[in-house]
Design a protein around this motif. Structure first.
Motif: not given
Length: 402
Positions: A368-371, A375-376, A231-236
């Motif tokens: 996790i989002y960066q790499y 979905p991960a 929610f904090v970084v990946a979603l926006p």
């Protein structure tokens, strides 16, 4: 004033002070993000401004409970409000002085203030409700927690509106004035000995908790780590980069989600159907496992090529409902489990785990989002929620109010 009327009067005062603080907390975050974006700060630089805000939450929740047991919950609530006023005043200076280290220091004060205020408000409810009235305790905690989150979302809107109407400096001064009025009322009307332990707890007792407190704290860490992992970084970031959403649209969605999430928290006693006999371990496990399945379904939908925007908006809404119920049950159980004499020690330790979970989730969200992508992040969130549900199996079946 009769005892029940006085209790309700004090509950209203505690809740009102918490509401006033929460509005300024949400508004301040939005003011800082928007204003420093206007000044040309990079997204990474803006994110760094909130680093101390989160880090000091861990320390404050741990030591604040010990301090409240020694000096009283009303004193730590007043201290939290005073520190927030100081943080607002620190930022109401010429923009030439608003360097990153200076703003980080002001945000550190705000983070300490926020967690002192939250710990004090929630612990106070334990002192205002008789041990036998667990249904009332559940309803009051749900209302306090839910209204806080809804008002934080409203604070996001107020911060943006105040920046446009008053400018950064005058918006901060107006917020400080409102909070000063709330502090004056609290100083005049709340009982001085509220939450003060009959004994002076030693510092080493911060880490000496009952098994239910330790287990519930661990589940809270994993629960909030799961939320923030996606929610904090990946979603926006995904909404902006993959779907092309503008900043204002992303901010509006997240603010509305927080408001709705808070509303569901306040209604949790009606949703669980256990307002008279509040939920315990079995309900926590059931709602936790239901929540764990949702991000798995969202990740599979994205991988299968379903409409990403619809998947995320619908999934976000469902996640908010299930997460809010889980969080509300948690918030009730920590107050129920806490010892009546020195409640702030147990509540502070618990919310230290909550702050640590937010830090863990924020870190995992970025890495996790960066790499690996969104979905991960969703699958990692599902694993963390599952861990929280399994840890809940170690809790007692019945509440153990002190």
């Amino acid at each position: 004033m009769t005892a029940p009327v006085q209790t309700l009067h004090h509950y209203a005062l505690v809740t009102g002070c918490y509401w006033a603080f929460t509005l300024t907390d949400g508004a301040l975050r939005m003011l800082v993000v928007l204003y420093f974006h206007q000044l040309g700060y990079s997204p990474l630089a803006i994110a760094s401004l909130f680093l101390f805000y989160e880090l000091f939450g861990v320390v404050t929740n741990l030591t604040g409970g010990w301090l409240a047991a020694r000096v009283g919950l009303n004193t730590t609530m007043h201290l939290g409000m005073a520190l927030q006023i100081a943080a607002l005043a620190m930022l109401a200076v010429d923009s030439l002085y608003l360097t990153i280290p200076y703003v980080m220091a002001a945000q550190a004060l705000s983070g300490i203030a926020k967690d002192l205020n939250k710990m004090s408000a929630k612990s106070s409810i334990k002192m205002l409700v008789p041990a036998a009235a667990q249904g009332r305790l559940y309803r009051w905690i749900a209302l306090l927690t839910g209204s806080k989150n809804a008002l934080k979302g409203i604070g996001f809107f107020l911060g943006a509106a105040a920046l446009a109407a008053l400018g950064f400096k005058h918006a901060l001064l107006a917020m400080a004035a409102v909070l000063a009025l709330a502090l004056a009322l609290a100083l005049a009307l709340l009982p001085r000995q509220l939450g003060k332990s009959r004994r002076k707890p030693k510092f080493k007792q911060l880490f000496s908790k009952s098994r239910p407190i330790n287990r519930l704290s661990a589940t809270r860490l994993f629960l909030f780590g799961a939320r923030d992992t996606w929610f904090v970084v990946a979603l926006p970031v995904y909404l902006q980069t993959a779907l092309g959403w503008e900043h204002t649209r992303v901010g509006a969605l997240l603010a509305l989600w927080i408001i709705g999430y808070g509303a569901v928290q306040a209604l949790a006693p009606a949703i669980t159907g256990r307002a008279a006999a509040p939920p315990g371990r079995d309900a926590l496990v059931g709602w936790g496992l239901a929540l764990a399945g949702l991000p798995v379904g969202m990740a599979l939908s994205l991988a299968a090529g379903f409409d990403a925007q619809a998947t995320l908006i619908i999934g976000l809404g469902l996640f908010g409902v299930l997460f809010a119920v889980n969080s509300s049950i948690h918030s009730y159980l920590i107050i129920a489990y806490a010892r009546a004499d020195g409640v702030s020690l147990d509540v502070g330790f618990y919310y230290m785990a909550n702050a640590a979970g937010r830090l863990l989730g924020t870190l995992l969200s970025g890495v996790i989002y960066q790499y690996l992508g969104l979905p991960a992040c969703l699958l990692a969130a599902a694993l963390l929620v599952t861990a929280a549900a399994l840890l809940s199996l170690q809790l007692p079946r019945a509440q153990v109010p002190a």
